[in-house]
Write a protein that holds these residues in place. Structure first.
Motif, PDB file in Angstrom:
ATOM      1  N   ASN A 205      -6.121  10.341  -8.176  1.00  0.00           N
ATOM      2  CA  ASN A 205      -5.383   9.088  -8.230  1.00  0.00           C
ATOM      3  C   ASN A 205      -3.882   9.282  -8.084  1.00  0.00           C
ATOM      4  OD1 ASN A 205      -5.448   6.127  -8.762  1.00  0.00           O
ATOM      5  ND2 ASN A 205      -4.246   6.709 -10.556  1.00  0.00           N
ATOM      6  N   TYR A 206      -3.392  10.492  -8.437  1.00  0.00           N
ATOM      7  CA  TYR A 206      -1.958  10.754  -8.377  1.00  0.00           C
ATOM      8  C   TYR A 206      -1.605  11.664  -7.195  1.00  0.00           C
ATOM      9  CZ  TYR A 206      -2.451   8.849 -13.033  1.00  0.00           C
ATOM     10  OH  TYR A 206      -2.759   8.033 -14.104  1.00  0.00           O
ATOM     11  N   PHE A 207      -2.435  11.622  -6.149  1.00  0.00           N
ATOM     12  CA  PHE A 207      -2.144  12.301  -4.895  1.00  0.00           C
ATOM     13  C   PHE A 207      -1.601  11.272  -3.895  1.00  0.00           C
ATOM     14  CE2 PHE A 207      -5.460  15.965  -5.370  1.00  0.00           C
ATOM     15  CZ  PHE A 207      -4.811  16.371  -6.515  1.00  0.00           C
ATOM     16  N   MET A 208      -0.933  11.755  -2.865  1.00  0.00           N
ATOM     17  CA  MET A 208      -0.317  10.880  -1.884  1.00  0.00           C
ATOM     18  C   MET A 208      -1.235  10.680  -0.673  1.00  0.00           C
ATOM     19  SD  MET A 208       2.501   9.128  -1.404  1.00  0.00           S
ATOM     20  CE  MET A 208       3.847   9.887  -2.312  1.00  0.00           C
ATOM     21  N   PRO A 209      -1.686   9.447  -0.405  1.00  0.00           N
ATOM     22  CA  PRO A 209      -2.538   9.193   0.765  1.00  0.00           C
ATOM     23  C   PRO A 209      -1.860   9.648   2.059  1.00  0.00           C
ATOM     24  CG  PRO A 209      -2.491   7.280  -0.682  1.00  0.00           C
ATOM     25  CD  PRO A 209      -1.446   8.229  -1.199  1.00  0.00           C
ATOM     26  N   GLY A 210      -2.661  10.231   2.950  1.00  0.00           N
ATOM     27  CA  GLY A 210      -2.138  10.732   4.219  1.00  0.00           C
ATOM     28  C   GLY A 210      -1.707  12.176   4.165  1.00  0.00           C
ATOM     29  N   LYS A 211      -1.565  12.738   2.962  1.00  0.00           N
ATOM     30  CA  LYS A 211      -1.154  14.128   2.817  1.00  0.00           C
ATOM     31  C   LYS A 211      -2.394  15.015   2.712  1.00  0.00           C
ATOM     32  CE  LYS A 211       2.311  16.759   0.234  1.00  0.00           C
ATOM     33  NZ  LYS A 211       3.286  16.702  -0.882  1.00  0.00           N
ATOM     34  N   ARG A 212      -2.235  16.309   3.052  1.00  0.00           N
ATOM     35  CA  ARG A 212      -3.362  17.230   3.055  1.00  0.00           C
ATOM     36  C   ARG A 212      -3.429  17.999   1.736  1.00  0.00           C
ATOM     37  NH1 ARG A 212      -5.708  17.795   7.940  1.00  0.00           N
ATOM     38  NH2 ARG A 212      -6.747  19.710   7.274  1.00  0.00           N
ATOM     39  N   TYR A 213      -4.641  18.052   1.174  1.00  0.00           N
ATOM     40  CA  TYR A 213      -4.919  18.816  -0.040  1.00  0.00           C
ATOM     41  C   TYR A 213      -6.227  19.555   0.143  1.00  0.00           C
ATOM     42  CZ  TYR A 213      -1.622  15.396  -1.986  1.00  0.00           C
ATOM     43  OH  TYR A 213      -0.533  14.587  -2.211  1.00  0.00           O
ATOM     44  N   MET A 214      -6.250  20.835  -0.245  1.00  0.00           N
ATOM     45  CA  MET A 214      -7.492  21.627  -0.216  1.00  0.00           C
ATOM     46  C   MET A 214      -8.177  21.556   1.142  1.00  0.00           C
ATOM     47  SD  MET A 214      -8.715  20.470  -4.012  1.00  0.00           S
ATOM     48  CE  MET A 214      -7.949  18.863  -3.773  1.00  0.00           C
ATOM     49  N   GLY A 215      -7.393  21.529   2.197  1.00  0.00           N
ATOM     50  CA  GLY A 215      -7.942  21.588   3.546  1.00  0.00           C
ATOM     51  C   GLY A 215      -8.300  20.267   4.162  1.00  0.00           C
ATOM     52  N   GLY A 216      -8.131  19.155   3.436  1.00  0.00           N
ATOM     53  CA  GLY A 216      -8.489  17.859   3.992  1.00  0.00           C
ATOM     54  C   GLY A 216      -7.380  16.839   3.784  1.00  0.00           C
ATOM     55  N   GLU A 217      -7.478  15.740   4.495  1.00  0.00           N
ATOM     56  CA  GLU A 217      -6.506  14.659   4.380  1.00  0.00           C
ATOM     57  C   GLU A 217      -6.977  13.652   3.337  1.00  0.00           C
ATOM     58  OE1 GLU A 217      -4.553  11.017   7.061  1.00  0.00           O
ATOM     59  OE2 GLU A 217      -6.123  12.338   7.881  1.00  0.00           O
ATOM     60  N   LEU A 218      -6.066  13.219   2.454  1.00  0.00           N
ATOM     61  CA  LEU A 218      -6.423  12.231   1.450  1.00  0.00           C
ATOM     62  C   LEU A 218      -6.446  10.846   2.089  1.00  0.00           C
ATOM     63  CD1 LEU A 218      -6.964  12.054  -1.669  1.00  0.00           C
ATOM     64  CD2 LEU A 218      -4.636  11.166  -1.832  1.00  0.00           C
TER      65      LEU A 218
ATOM     66  N   LYS B 152       0.806  -1.223   0.000  1.00  0.00           N
ATOM     67  CA  LYS B 152       0.000   0.000   0.000  1.00  0.00           C
ATOM     68  C   LYS B 152       0.838   1.271   0.000  1.00  0.00           C
ATOM     69  CE  LYS B 152      -4.091  -2.006   2.187  1.00  0.00           C
ATOM     70  NZ  LYS B 152      -5.086  -1.881   3.263  1.00  0.00           N
ATOM     71  N   LYS B 153       2.154   1.137   0.055  1.00  0.00           N
ATOM     72  CA  LYS B 153       3.019   2.313   0.023  1.00  0.00           C
ATOM     73  C   LYS B 153       3.157   2.817  -1.412  1.00  0.00           C
ATOM     74  CE  LYS B 153       3.882   2.168   4.429  1.00  0.00           C
ATOM     75  NZ  LYS B 153       3.371   3.232   5.337  1.00  0.00           N
ATOM     76  N   ARG B 154       3.424   4.107  -1.525  1.00  0.00           N
ATOM     77  CA  ARG B 154       3.522   4.715  -2.844  1.00  0.00           C
ATOM     78  C   ARG B 154       4.873   5.376  -3.045  1.00  0.00           C
ATOM     79  NH1 ARG B 154      -1.616   6.512  -6.017  1.00  0.00           N
ATOM     80  NH2 ARG B 154      -2.923   4.703  -5.599  1.00  0.00           N
ATOM     81  N   CYS B 155       5.335   5.349  -4.287  1.00  0.00           N
ATOM     82  CA  CYS B 155       6.600   5.977  -4.664  1.00  0.00           C
ATOM     83  C   CYS B 155       6.463   7.490  -4.535  1.00  0.00           C
ATOM     84  CB  CYS B 155       6.956   5.592  -6.100  1.00  0.00           C
ATOM     85  SG  CYS B 155       8.369   6.463  -6.788  1.00  0.00           S
ATOM     86  N   ASP B 156       7.433   8.123  -3.901  1.00  0.00           N
ATOM     87  CA  ASP B 156       7.377   9.577  -3.715  1.00  0.00           C
ATOM     88  C   ASP B 156       7.630  10.343  -5.002  1.00  0.00           C
ATOM     89  OD1 ASP B 156       7.361  10.638  -0.626  1.00  0.00           O
ATOM     90  OD2 ASP B 156       8.068   8.572  -0.785  1.00  0.00           O
ATOM     91  N   ALA B 157       8.056   9.665  -6.044  1.00  0.00           N
ATOM     92  CA  ALA B 157       8.286  10.333  -7.328  1.00  0.00           C
ATOM     93  C   ALA B 157       7.060  10.271  -8.210  1.00  0.00           C
ATOM     94  CB  ALA B 157       9.479   9.714  -8.042  1.00  0.00           C
ATOM     95  N   CYS B 158       6.585   9.065  -8.545  1.00  0.00           N
ATOM     96  CA  CYS B 158       5.465   8.911  -9.478  1.00  0.00           C
ATOM     97  C   CYS B 158       4.127   8.709  -8.780  1.00  0.00           C
ATOM     98  CB  CYS B 158       5.724   7.750 -10.426  1.00  0.00           C
ATOM     99  SG  CYS B 158       5.745   6.121  -9.621  1.00  0.00           S
ATOM    100  N   VAL B 159       4.131   8.546  -7.439  1.00  0.00           N
ATOM    101  CA  VAL B 159       2.922   8.379  -6.629  1.00  0.00           C
ATOM    102  C   VAL B 159       2.118   7.154  -7.068  1.00  0.00           C
ATOM    103  CG1 VAL B 159       1.066   9.646  -5.461  1.00  0.00           C
ATOM    104  CG2 VAL B 159       2.870  10.910  -6.581  1.00  0.00           C
ATOM    105  N   MET B 160       2.793   6.128  -7.526  1.00  0.00           N
ATOM    106  CA  MET B 160       2.159   4.859  -7.848  1.00  0.00           C
ATOM    107  C   MET B 160       2.626   3.819  -6.830  1.00  0.00           C
ATOM    108  SD  MET B 160       0.238   5.570 -10.360  1.00  0.00           S
ATOM    109  CE  MET B 160      -0.266   3.970 -10.986  1.00  0.00           C
ATOM    110  N   PRO B 161       1.854   2.728  -6.620  1.00  0.00           N
ATOM    111  CA  PRO B 161       2.250   1.717  -5.638  1.00  0.00           C
ATOM    112  C   PRO B 161       3.663   1.198  -5.892  1.00  0.00           C
ATOM    113  CG  PRO B 161       0.014   1.309  -6.380  1.00  0.00           C
ATOM    114  CD  PRO B 161       0.538   2.402  -7.245  1.00  0.00           C
ATOM    115  N   VAL B 162       4.462   1.125  -4.848  1.00  0.00           N
ATOM    116  CA  VAL B 162       5.861   0.738  -5.019  1.00  0.00           C
ATOM    117  C   VAL B 162       5.998  -0.731  -5.397  1.00  0.00           C
ATOM    118  CG1 VAL B 162       6.780   2.503  -3.475  1.00  0.00           C
ATOM    119  CG2 VAL B 162       6.100   0.285  -2.538  1.00  0.00           C
TER     120      VAL B 162
END
Length: 560
Positions: A487-500, A282-292
């Motif tokens: 789909n290309y956002f990082m889970p756990g990070k905040r965008y537009m005031g909310g957590e993904l 379930k982890k994602r690459c910090d470069a392409c934001v796809m599952p590692v």
């Protein structure tokens, strides 16, 4: 002037500028016409004599002699009084709208600008040709030796040999870089025997005429006009630039399994063994934001930072077929809590990106490529089309995958098919909670009969456009329903005031904007200001500032 209709005498022989009649803020003199006194419209100005006037207010000579048409004098006429010309100037090919000088015997016309600023009659440029070239006013077609294209008139001709050039090819660059090739290419007036294909438009080339070629790749050549297109060439002449720019490596190798990457240089990244890779599914690459887990990857030995091995090797500077300047690899947050938009596929994303920093206009426009567009190269092979695709032109075309007009497309040279960048970069295979199997891209109804339906939104699925389907179960799903717009956002990070947050729970929450259950793979979770309750937005579209109901989200969530 005593009378407004009195004409200004013919101007001097100094160079004239075509200017707008308006007050000049830089001097105490206003730009009024010296003939009629009016300050509207356009006219000619002589800065040395300090005079200016509308075209109609100048006493142009009735008859002139033109050096490119020495057989007969040219008479001053109005374009509307003659109906047998093609309506264009013999030299610049601009429409004849003002007064012109014309020879009725030869049907030869020259507009005022080309008479006031004539092209030089002879040119000697050793880089273009070793003889003097003479401008010839002719109407029959010719083939330019520099670019191989047919011109309809007025070449520069060598009177000592069979050599002709378009006026635009006189100052053709000698050595350049283009975004279709990794090496410098040089202009030559003859490619030599061979079955040549242009590296840009992919059409056959006539080896007896000029083109650009690569000294390191013997089979690579490009039409002169294609190589100097504004979307292909950055406009820089490199003939005197003998040294290639030295590129920095993206990482330092410590040993076979450990590196220090420039984007995470405080810690060591270690290659993850295949035996434990599944534990990071379930982890994602910090470069392409796809599952590692989709590829071999590195993990930071001290923190939760991941990079696919392929992403770790991305060059810090690179060229791309979508942009004419070299691009710089960027990482980290430019703006806290803000996602990025790819200039070419228009998708919003997070992670690494390539950005144009070599041109002020591009920096102002924020020209940026996501990881998917940045890896597009030619020939581009897609499993849903039998032929290779190329970036042959900069024209808008209809995308064969979605049926929508697309500004940036890859085209097929074997058939009438174009693929927009927004569809070319779609994941070929994805996982979704609606099915236990891997979903893959499809088009056409296949063996299915009757109407196709999306199992996520329960709406109709159009088989004429691409969609996701399971080869084992036969389910059909809209692409937007499978991927969503985050789909290309990082889970756990905040965008537009909310957590993904991943939408993988037992139930799906209600979106406070569209008031429907969140059906996409991710949603935003925020805390209400008023009662501290948890609220949700199902998509970027619902949460984005500018949506007609964005207040439903922004007025309620904690944006800190």
């Amino acid at each position: 002037m005593d009378q407004q209709n009195e004409r200004v005498k013919q101007f001097c022989n100094h160079p004239l500028r075509y200017v707008r009649m308006k007050p000049d803020n830089d001097t105490s003199r206003s730009r009024n016409c010296d003939g009629c006194g009016d300050d509207s419209g356009y006219g000619y100005n002589c800065g040395r004599c300090n005079i200016q006037a509308h075209v109609s207010c100048i006493g142009w000579p009735d008859i002139i002699n033109h050096p490119c048409h020495s057989r007969h004098p040219l008479k001053k006429v109005s374009p509307e009084t003659i109906d047998y010309t093609d309506g264009k100037c013999q030299f610049c090919r601009s429409p004849l709208v003002d007064l012109m000088f014309h020879c009725s015997v030869c049907n030869f016309s020259v507009d005022l600008r080309c008479w006031l600023k004539p092209a030089p009659l002879t040119i000697y440029q050793e880089k273009s040709h070793n003889h003097t070239l003479t401008l010839m006013a002719r109407k029959d077609s010719f083939t330019c030796n520099a670019c191989g294209l047919v011109g309809d008139r007025n070449p520069y001709v060598c009177l000592e040999c069979d050599f002709m050039l378009h006026k635009g090819c006189i100052n053709l660059a000698r050595v350049i870089n283009i975004n279709r090739h990794d090496h410098k290419i040089s202009h030559t007036y003859q490619l030599g025997h061979g079955d040549w294909e242009c590296g840009v438009c992919r059409k056959r080339m006539d080896w007896t005429f000029g083109a650009f070629s690569c000294s390191r790749c013997p089979s690579y050549a490009v039409h002169s006009k294609c190589a100097t297109r504004e979307d292909v060439w950055d406009g820089k002449e490199l003939e005197d630039d003998l040294e290639d720019e030295e590129e920095k490596d993206p990482y330092e190798e410590i040993n076979e399994k450990e590196i220090i990457h420039f984007s995470h240089d405080l810690h060591i990244l270690r290659l993850v063994d295949d035996g434990i890779a599944a534990s990071y599914e379930k982890k994602r690459c910090d470069a392409c934001v796809m599952p590692v887990s989709s590829d071999t990857f590195f993990k930071c030995v001290e923190c939760e930072f991941f990079l696919h091995k392929v992403c770790a090797s991305l060059p810090r500077k690179k060229r791309n077929i979508l942009h004419n300047h070299k691009l710089d690899l960027q990482y980290g947050d430019e703006y806290s809590g803000k996602d990025f938009e790819c200039t070419y596929c228009q998708k919003h994303f997070d992670g690494f990106r390539y950005k144009c920093l070599s041109n002020y206009a591009c920096m102002h426009l924020t020209i940026m490529l996501d990881m998917r567009c940045s890896t597009i190269s030619e020939p581009f092979q897609h499993e849903l089309h039998p032929h290779p695709l190329f970036r042959t032109s900069k024209e808008h075309k209809t995308c064969g995958a979605c049926g929508e007009d697309s500004e940036y497309v890859l085209s097929c040279i074997a058939c009438d098919f174009a693929l927009g960048m927004e569809c070319a970069t779609l994941p070929r295979k994805v996982k979704h909670r609606c099915d236990d199997h891997v979903l893959s891209l499809h088009h056409g109804a296949g063996s299915s009969k009757g109407q196709l339906w999306c199992d996520i939104c329960e709406g109709k699925t159009d088989p004429s456009v691409w969609y996701y389907s399971c080869d084992d179960c036969g389910v059909t799903l809209h692409i937007d329903c499978v991927l969503g717009d985050m789909n290309y956002f990082m889970p756990g990070k905040r965008y537009m005031g909310g957590e993904l947050v991943s939408n993988d729970g037992m139930t799906r929450p209600f979106c406070i904007v569209c008031e429907k259950r969140c059906m996409f793979p991710f949603f935003l979770r925020g805390i209400s200001y008023s009662d501290k309750t948890v609220v949700f937005a199902c998509s970027r579209k619902c949460a984005y500032r500018g949506h007609n109901r964005w207040e439903e989200w922004y007025s309620k969530v904690n944006t800190l």
